[in-house]
Write a protein that holds these residues in place. Sequence first.
Motif, PDB file in Angstrom:
ATOM      1  N   ILE A 155       0.842  -1.198   0.000  1.00  7.94           N
ATOM      2  CA  ILE A 155       0.000   0.000   0.000  1.00  7.94           C
ATOM      3  C   ILE A 155       0.877   1.248   0.000  1.00  7.94           C
ATOM      4  N   ARG A 156       0.500   2.241  -0.820  1.00 11.40           N
ATOM      5  CA  ARG A 156       1.225   3.496  -0.895  1.00 11.40           C
ATOM      6  C   ARG A 156       0.455   4.669  -0.306  1.00 11.40           C
ATOM      7  N   TRP A 157      -0.882   4.621  -0.351  1.00 11.38           N
ATOM      8  CA  TRP A 157      -1.697   5.756   0.108  1.00 11.38           C
ATOM      9  C   TRP A 157      -3.108   5.249   0.380  1.00 11.38           C
ATOM     10  N   SER A 158      -3.808   5.924   1.310  1.00  9.28           N
ATOM     11  CA  SER A 158      -5.176   5.517   1.610  1.00  9.28           C
ATOM     12  C   SER A 158      -5.954   6.694   2.172  1.00  9.28           C
ATOM     13  N   THR A 159      -7.272   6.610   2.081  1.00 13.57           N
ATOM     14  CA  THR A 159      -8.159   7.609   2.664  1.00 13.57           C
ATOM     15  C   THR A 159      -9.525   6.979   2.872  1.00 13.57           C
ATOM     16  N   ASN A 160     -10.413   7.734   3.489  1.00 13.30           N
ATOM     17  CA  ASN A 160     -11.764   7.261   3.792  1.00 13.30           C
ATOM     18  C   ASN A 160     -12.742   8.347   3.376  1.00 13.30           C
ATOM     19  N   ILE A 161     -13.830   7.971   2.678  1.00 11.38           N
ATOM     20  CA  ILE A 161     -14.816   8.934   2.192  1.00 11.38           C
ATOM     21  C   ILE A 161     -16.208   8.436   2.546  1.00 11.38           C
ATOM     22  N   ALA A 162     -17.034   9.340   3.042  1.00 10.54           N
ATOM     23  CA  ALA A 162     -18.435   9.030   3.311  1.00 10.54           C
ATOM     24  C   ALA A 162     -19.266   9.580   2.162  1.00 10.54           C
ATOM     25  N   ALA A 163     -20.086   8.715   1.549  1.00  8.12           N
ATOM     26  CA  ALA A 163     -20.902   9.117   0.407  1.00  8.12           C
ATOM     27  C   ALA A 163     -22.151   8.254   0.366  1.00  8.12           C
ATOM     28  N   GLU A 164     -23.285   8.900   0.115  1.00  8.81           N
ATOM     29  CA  GLU A 164     -24.558   8.190  -0.031  1.00  8.81           C
ATOM     30  C   GLU A 164     -24.851   7.297   1.187  1.00  8.81           C
ATOM     31  N   SER A 165     -24.636   7.858   2.367  1.00  9.92           N
ATOM     32  CA  SER A 165     -24.901   7.169   3.641  1.00  9.92           C
ATOM     33  C   SER A 165     -24.062   5.907   3.816  1.00  9.92           C
ATOM     34  N   GLN A 166     -22.936   5.854   3.127  1.00 10.21           N
ATOM     35  CA  GLN A 166     -22.034   4.713   3.250  1.00 10.21           C
ATOM     36  C   GLN A 166     -20.609   5.211   3.393  1.00 10.21           C
ATOM     37  N   GLN A 167     -19.747   4.318   3.872  1.00  7.83           N
ATOM     38  CA  GLN A 167     -18.327   4.634   3.974  1.00  7.83           C
ATOM     39  C   GLN A 167     -17.548   3.820   2.949  1.00  7.83           C
ATOM     40  N   PHE A 168     -16.547   4.464   2.363  1.00  9.54           N
ATOM     41  CA  PHE A 168     -15.678   3.820   1.391  1.00  9.54           C
ATOM     42  C   PHE A 168     -14.233   4.033   1.829  1.00  9.54           C
ATOM     43  N   VAL A 169     -13.469   2.957   1.797  1.00 11.57           N
ATOM     44  CA  VAL A 169     -12.033   3.040   2.033  1.00 11.57           C
ATOM     45  C   VAL A 169     -11.343   2.936   0.679  1.00 11.57           C
ATOM     46  N   ILE A 170     -10.509   3.919   0.382  1.00 14.18           N
ATOM     47  CA  ILE A 170      -9.816   3.978  -0.898  1.00 14.18           C
ATOM     48  C   ILE A 170      -8.323   3.880  -0.626  1.00 14.18           C
TER      49      ILE A 170
END
Length: 726
Positions: A155-170
Amino acid sequence: MAALYEGYTLCGLVPAQTLSNSGIQGVETERDSDHVVVTDSTRSVTLYKVSDQKPLSSWTVKQGQTLTCSAVYNTQTKEYVAVTDGKVIRVWKEEDIILDKTFKATVSSDVWRVHCVPGGQPVVLFQRGAVRLLDSLLSAPQQSIEEVLAQEETIRWSTNIAAESQQFVIFTTEQKGENFLYLQRLNPNTLQRYRLEREEPGLSPLSFSASYRDKHIQLLYLYPNGHVYQSVVSLRSPGTDDGAQALPLPRNLLLGLAVGEGLLEAASALVLDEAHVAVVGVPHPSAGVGKDFLCIWNTNFQTLQAGKEMAGKIYGQLWTYSNKLFIPHGKTLSVIPYECPKSSLAAALGKLRQAKTEESKALASVPSWNNILHGDKAQPSRTVETRKTRTTRKSQSAPSLTIDQVLELIKEAPAEEVHKEVEGLISRADIQDLQPSVGQLASTLVSRSLADQAFYTPSILAQLVHTQSLSHSVCPDLVLLALERKDYFLCQLCLQFFPDIPEAVTCACLKAFISMPDVDAEKASLEPESVAFMETLIAREHGQGGLQNGFSPTSCGGDALSGGGTVIKTRAEDEEKLSTPPEQICPVGLHKAVLLNEVLRTAYSDTFLLPHLKDLCSQHVVLFLQYLQFLYQKFSQDTYPHRHGQRSPSLTQIMDWVCLLLDANFTVLVMTPEAKSLLLNLHSFVKSQVRLVSELGKIEGSLQELNKMKVNKDVGQYSIEVIELF
């Protein structure tokens, strides 16, 4: 235009001995926009109040322990979460003083990062790609953690985004020079994996940044050669359980920054809004190499909006919260406030003036390229003028409204008056000068039409589409409005002129077209050329016998061609009789067929289109396949009257849609009795195409063998030569 304001120091830094990094692991937002948590690269976590530039609390781990990821703040429980030594998760509150006496749990696998968005639950990302919610992980810390990544993938980079009442880990990874993007959805638990396009050999992205906009994840990444790319990932894409299959991730070049003779070593690009990007560690275009700058670029117009020289070494780190940039440089962590107004051509060129009087407010802020390039000597543009200016012109007998006045008029005036003024504006303005305002006019008209059922101006909307200055992204509700009002002519124009219609909208058009009665379709006034094409195609008599493009619509009665002794015969020809009817009847009406042709010609991505095709009912799928079969039969004839430039789908597009429909609905079709004969006919089409390609391959091989043979020059007046082909 965008601006960088006077900054101030938040705290000092203790860089590593190698001076290769700032000594800061991360800066995370806390309870509100004025509080941040700063984690250094060794042992300390500090809470700062930004406006006061002072620390409120600080926590330090014991000697010999190391913080291995930046601390985050859980707004739900008002607790901080961090990881020490890779596997020890620590949770504490603000009133706690000694970290060693707070809650801690050891997990079974090394942790990469802990992410937490405001209002969401903390999420733990492990170094091998697995993702867990913090609560479920702490309930059983020693639970088995799966390995998602390949053996040499990191892994080189990561973040977390909340969208459409859900969470996504990128997160992004690298494996043997290849870079991948993972999009992990938490509920339901699905994983999407993409492969980034390769840059120059040996170059990997220096930084990543992600944002959520219009139901898509916008990924921004910077390469050492100064290229800033953007990739768009749909949240609607189907995920896999293990993410083993990597889909190609298209990209587009947003910025090509000059880096001088060498390559960038420590630089970062960060998304500020939909049109602005902050870049640090890249040379200023006018300052030359050797000076470190923080710059804001407008990606819509490729212009440098603001720049600020940063004293000391740049470490390629950058964070943003609440219109403040946090940047470590030299021995300090600075806070730089910024402002990014709404992107416009005038603002990007620095031509946007502040209105001081009511008369100046009436002026449209749409500059002329002619004036910008050549100054006041050029002929003034004919876009929009104030009433005071026009009254001095003898050619104008009555005052006309400016663009701003027309936009206000659209919101309240009757449809007849709106039609008159907008049409007058379009007729008296150059298209180049009007282009930046076409989107505003269309969006305002669509908004009024959606809110007021009695208001609708179809001819004006059609004229705006004809300017070719609109796209779906500029006015996303236009096609749906046309479908709602059953304005099929406007739908047809949008399908023709919009290059970026999403697959969901394409399928919405398909459902509307295929389900409407033929009687209603015939009432629609459509584009004449496309109607004329279908009239010719439907009226065309059945072609003559013989094998046409690999498929014979009727059974051939004999094998010999008249006028010669050569016989062409295949082994299956005597055994197989195609059941195609002698007369090819179009299963849909003329106008419905015209609209379906526009759908066939629309650009799409298989990955995004297939899920929407599954929503079609079996009756509509069968009808659409019957129409595609009709087109295939007509296009396979030698007498097919196709000419270049006609509004007609190609044979390849027809076969691609047949495959898409079968892939999406094959199980339904197999269970549908009326689809049996249709599937058999489509199977025969495929067999005929395979047979044609096979025979062409044989002919190609024969010709190649003939070409290799040596020509015997000693040939008499009469000779018989036998050539055997194997």
